[in-house]
Design a protein around this motif. Structure first.
Motif, PDB file in Angstrom:
ATOM      1  N   LEU A  33     -87.975   1.101 -47.619  1.00 15.49           N
ATOM      2  CA  LEU A  33     -86.543   0.871 -47.509  1.00 15.49           C
ATOM      3  C   LEU A  33     -86.247  -0.332 -46.615  1.00 15.49           C
ATOM      4  N   ARG A  34     -85.281  -1.140 -47.025  1.00 15.94           N
ATOM      5  CA  ARG A  34     -84.852  -2.276 -46.206  1.00 15.94           C
ATOM      6  C   ARG A  34     -83.345  -2.326 -46.062  1.00 15.94           C
ATOM      7  N   GLY A  35     -82.611  -2.460 -47.158  1.00 15.06           N
ATOM      8  CA  GLY A  35     -81.158  -2.547 -47.064  1.00 15.06           C
ATOM      9  C   GLY A  35     -80.520  -1.177 -47.014  1.00 15.06           C
ATOM     10  N   ILE A  36     -79.387  -1.087 -46.303  1.00 13.27           N
ATOM     11  CA  ILE A  36     -78.642   0.167 -46.232  1.00 13.27           C
ATOM     12  C   ILE A  36     -77.174  -0.143 -46.023  1.00 13.27           C
ATOM     13  N   THR A  37     -76.302   0.530 -46.755  1.00 14.01           N
ATOM     14  CA  THR A  37     -74.865   0.401 -46.530  1.00 14.01           C
ATOM     15  C   THR A  37     -74.193   1.696 -46.940  1.00 14.01           C
ATOM     16  N   TYR A  38     -73.000   1.925 -46.413  1.00 10.62           N
ATOM     17  CA  TYR A  38     -72.301   3.191 -46.618  1.00 10.62           C
ATOM     18  C   TYR A  38     -70.854   2.935 -47.009  1.00 10.62           C
ATOM     19  N   PHE A  58     -76.000   3.838 -49.908  1.00  7.40           N
ATOM     20  CA  PHE A  58     -76.770   2.977 -50.804  1.00  7.40           C
ATOM     21  C   PHE A  58     -77.990   2.446 -50.049  1.00  7.40           C
ATOM     22  N   LEU A  59     -79.146   2.444 -50.708  1.00  5.70           N
ATOM     23  CA  LEU A  59     -80.397   2.023 -50.086  1.00  5.70           C
ATOM     24  C   LEU A  59     -81.131   1.047 -50.984  1.00  5.70           C
ATOM     25  N   ALA A  60     -81.600  -0.059 -50.389  1.00  8.67           N
ATOM     26  CA  ALA A  60     -82.415  -1.035 -51.115  1.00  8.67           C
ATOM     27  C   ALA A  60     -83.879  -0.757 -50.809  1.00  8.67           C
ATOM     28  N   ASP A  61     -84.672  -0.617 -51.861  1.00  7.87           N
ATOM     29  CA  ASP A  61     -86.077  -0.225 -51.761  1.00  7.87           C
ATOM     30  C   ASP A  61     -86.922  -1.317 -52.414  1.00  7.87           C
ATOM     31  N   VAL A  62     -87.764  -1.993 -51.621  1.00  5.09           N
ATOM     32  CA  VAL A  62     -88.589  -3.075 -52.179  1.00  5.09           C
ATOM     33  C   VAL A  62     -89.839  -2.547 -52.875  1.00  5.09           C
ATOM     34  N   ALA A  79     -85.884  -1.170 -56.292  1.00  4.99           N
ATOM     35  CA  ALA A  79     -84.944  -0.130 -56.706  1.00  4.99           C
ATOM     36  C   ALA A  79     -83.764  -0.070 -55.751  1.00  4.99           C
ATOM     37  N   ILE A  80     -82.642   0.430 -56.263  1.00  8.86           N
ATOM     38  CA  ILE A  80     -81.487   0.764 -55.438  1.00  8.86           C
ATOM     39  C   ILE A  80     -81.208   2.244 -55.621  1.00  8.86           C
ATOM     40  N   HIS A  81     -81.152   2.974 -54.509  1.00 10.57           N
ATOM     41  CA  HIS A  81     -80.883   4.415 -54.539  1.00 10.57           C
ATOM     42  C   HIS A  81     -79.462   4.683 -54.051  1.00 10.57           C
ATOM     43  N   THR A  82     -78.736   5.511 -54.788  1.00  7.34           N
ATOM     44  CA  THR A  82     -77.382   5.912 -54.410  1.00  7.34           C
ATOM     45  C   THR A  82     -77.352   7.404 -54.159  1.00  7.34           C
ATOM     46  N   ILE A  83     -76.812   7.791 -53.012  1.00 10.22           N
ATOM     47  CA  ILE A  83     -76.660   9.208 -52.675  1.00 10.22           C
ATOM     48  C   ILE A  83     -75.173   9.491 -52.543  1.00 10.22           C
ATOM     49  N   LYS A  84     -74.619  10.166 -53.543  1.00  8.77           N
ATOM     50  CA  LYS A  84     -73.207  10.520 -53.519  1.00  8.77           C
ATOM     51  C   LYS A  84     -73.010  11.792 -52.679  1.00  8.77           C
ATOM     52  N   VAL A 118     -83.288  -6.629 -50.569  1.00  5.48           N
ATOM     53  CA  VAL A 118     -83.393  -6.498 -49.118  1.00  5.48           C
ATOM     54  C   VAL A 118     -82.070  -6.203 -48.415  1.00  5.48           C
ATOM     55  N   ASP A 119     -80.956  -6.306 -49.125  1.00  5.80           N
ATOM     56  CA  ASP A 119     -79.667  -6.046 -48.485  1.00  5.80           C
ATOM     57  C   ASP A 119     -78.683  -5.583 -49.541  1.00  5.80           C
ATOM     58  N   LEU A 120     -77.619  -4.891 -49.098  1.00  8.49           N
ATOM     59  CA  LEU A 120     -76.635  -4.305 -50.008  1.00  8.49           C
ATOM     60  C   LEU A 120     -75.234  -4.411 -49.425  1.00  8.49           C
ATOM     61  N   GLU A 121     -74.239  -4.548 -50.322  1.00  7.46           N
ATOM     62  CA  GLU A 121     -72.828  -4.445 -49.959  1.00  7.46           C
ATOM     63  C   GLU A 121     -72.113  -3.770 -51.127  1.00  7.46           C
ATOM     64  N   TYR A 122     -71.052  -3.012 -50.819  1.00  8.76           N
ATOM     65  CA  TYR A 122     -70.338  -2.278 -51.861  1.00  8.76           C
ATOM     66  C   TYR A 122     -68.850  -2.567 -51.795  1.00  8.76           C
TER      67      TYR A 122
END
Length: 338
Positions: A219-224, A232-236, A246-251, A285-289
């Motif tokens: 895991l590297r990127g994380i945003t809420y 949301f999590l960015a997984d290299v 991959a990008i993982h989303t936890i609702k 490596v990074d995320l924004e929503y």
């Protein structure tokens, strides 16, 4: 079980900071722009030394203002729209750089920082903002170094070091809610949680909890998203593999987390994942929503030398991005919607 609260006010962009070439390609989305919302994605690079301002307000007419940063290797970026002020954590400068009056500069301009942090930060990875505090996650710079969090105070005239916390976790992406810091731990499937973060003194800090993410690798990127309660999590994946990102989303993240014991795992049944060859995800490596348009942006570091990608919130599996822009060496992003 734990009590988990995410007050919306804690996620507002702080206002106590310093007063401190058109490029369109690969548009796969024909939706109309959101009326009244100006959407700007800021990007930094760890190879080109450029900062980009992509205007995504009309996805069929994307424009870009590109600046030359004083940093040739940037990791972690944050924009304060009220003061038109940009903060960049620089690995090449070992510093937090502050650029004022960004909008007054023409595309192609060389930006000179108006402020630098008074104490250098080694090997920075990400920035989080809380009030007048700037938190920088820092990777160990060598075998005799430690992973750290640097906490600075931002004033109109200075970026002043307040504390340095040492941690045994290789933190990358971070976000803070109130007094609780969440950090994606690189080369792992877990998130470190630090309660009462600002109450610590200089020295070693220990994570109060770890959240394990089933199916994640590195895991590297994380945003809420506080409005939709989505993490949301960015997984290299394997960093040496340029096609397994991959990008993982936890609702309903707060609901799920509140019902968990410490050091527990969020099951794959509660996780939606974007991955596969069509996604172009190799090393995100990074995320924004953007909660208004329901668009998830990511900094994809490896594919084609670096790309800014956008996905529809309802996308899962091996789906194509709805938007893609080439950004050489992209290392971090910041989204401003107003």
């Amino acid at each position: 079980m734990k009590k988990f609260t995410l007050p919306a006010i804690a996620l507002l962009v702080a206002t106590a900071f310093t007063s401190c070439s058109t490029d369109t390609e690969g548009i796969d989305d024909n939706s109309a722009p959101i009326n009244g919302a100006k959407v700007t994605l800021f990007t930094s690079s760890n190879t080109s030394g450029k900062i980009n301002m992509f205007d995504f307000t009309d996805r069929n007419n994307i424009t870009n203002k590109s600046f030359k940063s004083a940093s040739t290797d940037g990791n972690g970026i944050h924009y304060d729209p009220l003061n038109d002020c940009l903060f960049e954590a620089s690995r090449s400068e070992s510093n937090v750089l502050v650029f004022e009056n960004l909008g007054n500069n023409e595309s192609g301009a060389a930006l000179a920082p108006s402020l630098r942090s008074d104490v250098q930060v080694e090997n920075p990875r990400d920035i989080a903002i809380a009030g007048d505090k700037i938190i920088v996650s820092s990777d160990a710079a060598g075998p005799n170094d430690s992973n750290k969090f640097y906490i600075y105070e931002s004033t109109p005239n200075a970026v002043r070091l307040v504390n340095i916390y040492e941690t045994g976790n290789q933190s990358w992406g971070i976000f803070i809610v109130g007094n609780t810091l969440y950090a994606a731990v690189d080369n792992s499937d877990r998130i470190a949680v630090y309660n009462n973060f600002f109450d610590n003194q200089n020295g070693e800090v220990t994570a109060d909890d770890f959240i394990f993410i089933e199916g994640a690798q590195s895991l590297r990127g994380i945003t809420y998203d506080s409005v939709g309660d989505q993490l949301f999590l960015a997984d290299v994946g394997n960093p040496l593999n340029d096609s397994d990102g991959a990008i993982h989303t936890i609702k309903n993240f707060s609901v799920i987390y509140s019902g968990m014991n410490n050091f527990a795992t969020i099951a794959s049944s509660d996780i939606e994942t974007i991955t596969g060859s069509s996604t172009l995800l190799g090393n995100p490596v990074d995320l924004e929503y953007d909660n208004i348009s329901k668009t998830l942006y990511t900094a994809e570091r490896s594919t084609n030398g670096g790309m800014a990608l956008a996905f529809d919130m309802n996308t899962t599996g091996n789906s194509k991005p709805m938007m893609k822009q080439s950004v050489a060496g992209i290392s971090s992003i910041y989204l401003n919607v107003e």
